[in-house]
Design a protein around this motif. Sequence first.
Motif, PDB file in Angstrom:
ATOM      1  N   VAL A  78       0.863  -1.190   0.000  1.00 26.10           N
ATOM      2  CA  VAL A  78       0.000   0.000   0.000  1.00 26.10           C
ATOM      3  C   VAL A  78       0.891   1.229   0.000  1.00 26.10           C
ATOM      4  N   SER A  79       0.678   2.134  -0.953  1.00 21.66           N
ATOM      5  CA  SER A  79       1.474   3.354  -1.014  1.00 21.66           C
ATOM      6  C   SER A  79       0.574   4.559  -0.813  1.00 21.66           C
ATOM      7  N   PHE A  80       1.101   5.533  -0.067  1.00 25.76           N
ATOM      8  CA  PHE A  80       0.293   6.715   0.211  1.00 25.76           C
ATOM      9  C   PHE A  80       1.186   7.944   0.361  1.00 25.76           C
ATOM     10  N   VAL A  81       0.541   9.098   0.290  1.00 25.03           N
ATOM     11  CA  VAL A  81       1.259  10.351   0.552  1.00 25.03           C
ATOM     12  C   VAL A  81       0.498  11.115   1.629  1.00 25.03           C
ATOM     13  N   VAL A  82       1.238  11.931   2.366  1.00 26.92           N
ATOM     14  CA  VAL A  82       0.591  12.930   3.224  1.00 26.92           C
ATOM     15  C   VAL A  82       0.759  14.236   2.468  1.00 26.92           C
ATOM     16  N   GLU A  83      -0.362  14.808   2.065  1.00 25.32           N
ATOM     17  CA  GLU A  83      -0.308  15.994   1.195  1.00 25.32           C
ATOM     18  C   GLU A  83       0.576  17.075   1.804  1.00 25.32           C
ATOM     19  N   GLY A  84       1.483  17.584   1.015  1.00 24.95           N
ATOM     20  CA  GLY A  84       2.338  18.692   1.456  1.00 24.95           C
ATOM     21  C   GLY A  84       3.544  18.258   2.273  1.00 24.95           C
ATOM     22  N   ALA A  85       3.662  16.967   2.596  1.00 24.01           N
ATOM     23  CA  ALA A  85       4.781  16.515   3.445  1.00 24.01           C
ATOM     24  C   ALA A  85       5.753  15.666   2.629  1.00 24.01           C
ATOM     25  N   HIS A  86       7.017  15.744   3.004  1.00 25.11           N
ATOM     26  CA  HIS A  86       8.005  14.886   2.339  1.00 25.11           C
ATOM     27  C   HIS A  86       7.860  13.464   2.897  1.00 25.11           C
ATOM     28  N   PRO A  87       7.877  12.458   2.023  1.00 26.08           N
ATOM     29  CA  PRO A  87       7.721  11.075   2.519  1.00 26.08           C
ATOM     30  C   PRO A  87       8.772  10.672   3.555  1.00 26.08           C
ATOM     31  N   HIS A  88       9.978  11.230   3.443  1.00 25.06           N
ATOM     32  CA  HIS A  88      11.005  10.861   4.434  1.00 25.06           C
ATOM     33  C   HIS A  88      10.640  11.372   5.825  1.00 25.06           C
ATOM     34  N   ASP A  89      10.005  12.559   5.892  1.00 16.75           N
ATOM     35  CA  ASP A  89       9.585  13.086   7.195  1.00 16.75           C
ATOM     36  C   ASP A  89       8.533  12.162   7.797  1.00 16.75           C
ATOM     37  N   CYS A  90       7.666  11.711   6.931  1.00 19.52           N
ATOM     38  CA  CYS A  90       6.603  10.792   7.361  1.00 19.52           C
ATOM     39  C   CYS A  90       7.231   9.485   7.892  1.00 19.52           C
ATOM     40  N   CYS A  91       8.180   8.951   7.141  1.00 22.04           N
ATOM     41  CA  CYS A  91       8.846   7.694   7.536  1.00 22.04           C
ATOM     42  C   CYS A  91       9.570   7.862   8.867  1.00 22.04           C
ATOM     43  N   GLN A  92      10.171   9.045   9.057  1.00 25.11           N
ATOM     44  CA  GLN A  92      10.905   9.309  10.288  1.00 25.11           C
ATOM     45  C   GLN A  92       9.956   9.255  11.489  1.00 25.11           C
ATOM     46  N   ILE A  93       8.795   9.864  11.340  1.00 21.66           N
ATOM     47  CA  ILE A  93       7.811   9.863  12.430  1.00 21.66           C
ATOM     48  C   ILE A  93       7.336   8.423  12.692  1.00 21.66           C
ATOM     49  N   LEU A  94       7.132   7.669  11.626  1.00 24.31           N
ATOM     50  CA  LEU A  94       6.708   6.269  11.789  1.00 24.31           C
ATOM     51  C   LEU A  94       7.823   5.451  12.466  1.00 24.31           C
ATOM     52  N   ALA A  95       9.064   5.715  12.033  1.00 24.82           N
ATOM     53  CA  ALA A  95      10.200   4.954  12.589  1.00 24.82           C
ATOM     54  C   ALA A  95      10.326   5.205  14.093  1.00 24.82           C
ATOM     55  N   GLU A  96      10.094   6.462  14.500  1.00 28.22           N
ATOM     56  CA  GLU A  96      10.179   6.800  15.935  1.00 28.22           C
ATOM     57  C   GLU A  96       9.116   6.049  16.731  1.00 28.22           C
ATOM     58  N   ARG A  97       8.081   5.593  16.061  1.00 28.20           N
ATOM     59  CA  ARG A  97       7.005   4.825  16.719  1.00 28.20           C
ATOM     60  C   ARG A  97       7.133   3.331  16.436  1.00 28.20           C
ATOM     61  N   GLY A  98       8.323   2.941  15.961  1.00 31.43           N
ATOM     62  CA  GLY A  98       8.610   1.507  15.757  1.00 31.43           C
ATOM     63  C   GLY A  98       7.957   0.910  14.532  1.00 31.43           C
ATOM     64  N   VAL A  99       7.579   1.765  13.574  1.00 28.02           N
ATOM     65  CA  VAL A  99       6.945   1.248  12.360  1.00 28.02           C
ATOM     66  C   VAL A  99       7.927   1.406  11.195  1.00 28.02           C
ATOM     67  N   ALA A 100       8.348   0.289  10.639  1.00 26.14           N
ATOM     68  CA  ALA A 100       9.347   0.310   9.562  1.00 26.14           C
ATOM     69  C   ALA A 100       8.647   0.279   8.212  1.00 26.14           C
ATOM     70  N   VAL A 101       8.682   1.407   7.518  1.00 27.35           N
ATOM     71  CA  VAL A 101       8.133   1.476   6.154  1.00 27.35           C
ATOM     72  C   VAL A 101       9.204   2.121   5.273  1.00 27.35           C
ATOM     73  N   ARG A 102       8.907   2.265   4.008  1.00 24.41           N
ATOM     74  CA  ARG A 102       9.876   2.853   3.083  1.00 24.41           C
ATOM     75  C   ARG A 102       9.283   4.100   2.455  1.00 24.41           C
ATOM     76  N   GLY A 103      10.097   5.147   2.337  1.00 27.18           N
ATOM     77  CA  GLY A 103       9.618   6.376   1.699  1.00 27.18           C
ATOM     78  C   GLY A 103      10.589   6.849   0.644  1.00 27.18           C
ATOM     79  N   GLY A 104      10.076   7.489  -0.378  1.00 24.84           N
ATOM     80  CA  GLY A 104      10.935   8.018  -1.435  1.00 24.84           C
ATOM     81  C   GLY A 104      10.339   7.709  -2.785  1.00 24.84           C
TER      82      GLY A 104
END
Length: 411
Positions: free
Chosen positions: A339-365
Motif C-alpha cells: 500500500v502506497s500513500f502520501v501525506v499531502e504537502g509533506a516529504h515522505p522521508h519526514d513521514c517515515c521518520q515519524i513512523l520509525a520513531e514509533r517503531g513502524v518500519a516502512v519505506r519512503g521516497g
Amino acid sequence: MTKTKTAEMTAAAETVRGNIPLLQKSGEHYLDNAATALMPQTVLQAVANYNAETRANVGRGLHNFAEAADEQFAQARATVAAALSAKNDEIVFTSGATAGLNLLANALGQTVAKNGAVALSLGEHHSNIVPWQIAARRGGFAIRFFRLAPNGAADLEEARRIIRGASVVAVAHAYNVSGAVNDISALAQIAKENGAKFVVDGAQYIPHGFAAPEKLGADFYVFSGHKCYAPNGIGVLWGRKKSLAELPDAIGGGGSITEVCEKGFSAAEPPRRLEAGTPPISQTAGLAAAIAWMQNIPQAAKENARNLAQSAREELAKIPGARVLFSGGGENAPNVPIVSFVVEGAHPHDCCQILAERGVAVRGGHHCAQPLMRALGISGCVRASFAPYNNDKDLRALVAAAKEAAHILRR
Ligand code: PMP
C-alpha cells in the motif's frame, strides 16, 4: 468474515511469525517487506551449515567438500526449478533481479535493430529501465513506455499500441509501488503477436506466490532471493532452454566456457554459460531453504497479509491529509500486499521518520520508480508492505503512526 476464519488467519500469522528470530528479539512493526523480507531460522541455519560443513567452490574440485558443495548447488537449482514448474537447466543463478535484468539487457540488446524498440511499462523499477537504456545507448534503439491503468496495473490497450513493432517487452509481474499484478498472459500474447521477446520482472510477485513462467508465456523471468526470505546476493533468471541458448554472449569467465585459447573461447551450455565466476553458493543453500519454508506458509497467513494490506488501504484513506495511491485490487486485478500513500504537502522521508520513531518500519521516497512518480505528479510516497508474519498489531501501529504523522506534517 466469520470469527472462526479471522481466528484461523491470526493464528496462522503468529505461527509464521514464530519462525522469524529477528521478530522475537525486536518489537519492530516491520512493514518494509517489499524492500527485503526477514529470514526464518531454517534459512539462517542452511547458510550456516553450508559454511560450517561444506564451504568448497562448485564445478571445479574433486575432493569431498567439493562434491558435497556440487550436490547442494545442484539440489538448490532443482528446488528452484520445481518451484517455477521449470527444468533444472533453465535456471540461472545471478546475484539478484537487477543482475538478471542487466544480463538480459546486455544480451538481448544486441538483437534489437538500430531504430528498433524495447517496450516497458511506466511502472517499472529502475532495475528494469536503466539496463535497457544503457543497451539502447549502445545499440541506437528506442525505449517506449506504456501507461498504467487507475488500479496500478498495465493498461493493456495502451500496451498493445506501444508494443507494436518492439523487439523486446519487459514488464513487472507485480509492481513495487502499486502492488498491482499484471495480466502476464495477456501481455505475453501481445509480445508474441509482435515477435518480441518477453521479459518478466518477478521481484515483487514471487514473495507472494510461485509463478510458472513458461505457462504464462514468458521467455525470461527474474527475481531476487532477499525479497523472498533468502539471503541477499542471490537471484534467479529463468529462461526457456532455447531462449537461453540463443542469447548472444554478454558475460564470461571461469565456469562459463568449455575451452579458451588465444584466439577466443567456446561457450559452455546454459545455465553455466551465464554464471561466469564463483556463484553465490551459500546463498543458493539459503534460497532452497527459503523456498521450502515458503511452500509451508499456511494459506491463511497469506490471506491475512492481503487482508491487512486492504485494511491499511481503507484506514489510511480515512486520515485527513493522507491519500492512498491507486485504486487497489479487486477480483479482476489482484494485488500483492503493498500500500502506497502520501501525506499531502509533506516529504515522505519526514513521514517515515515519524513512523520509525514509533517503531513502524516502512519505506519512503521514489522507490526506484521515478518515471512512475513523474506520471503521478509526486516526488515520492510512503510504502507499507506486508508479509505472512505481520499481524493486526502491525496494522494498528501503522495507522496510528500515520495519523500522527499527518497531524504533525500536514500543511
Ligand atoms: N524489480 C522490482 C519490481 C523491485 O521491487 C526490485 C527491488 N526493489 C528490483 C527489481 C531489484 O531487485 P534487487 O535490488 O534485489 O536486484
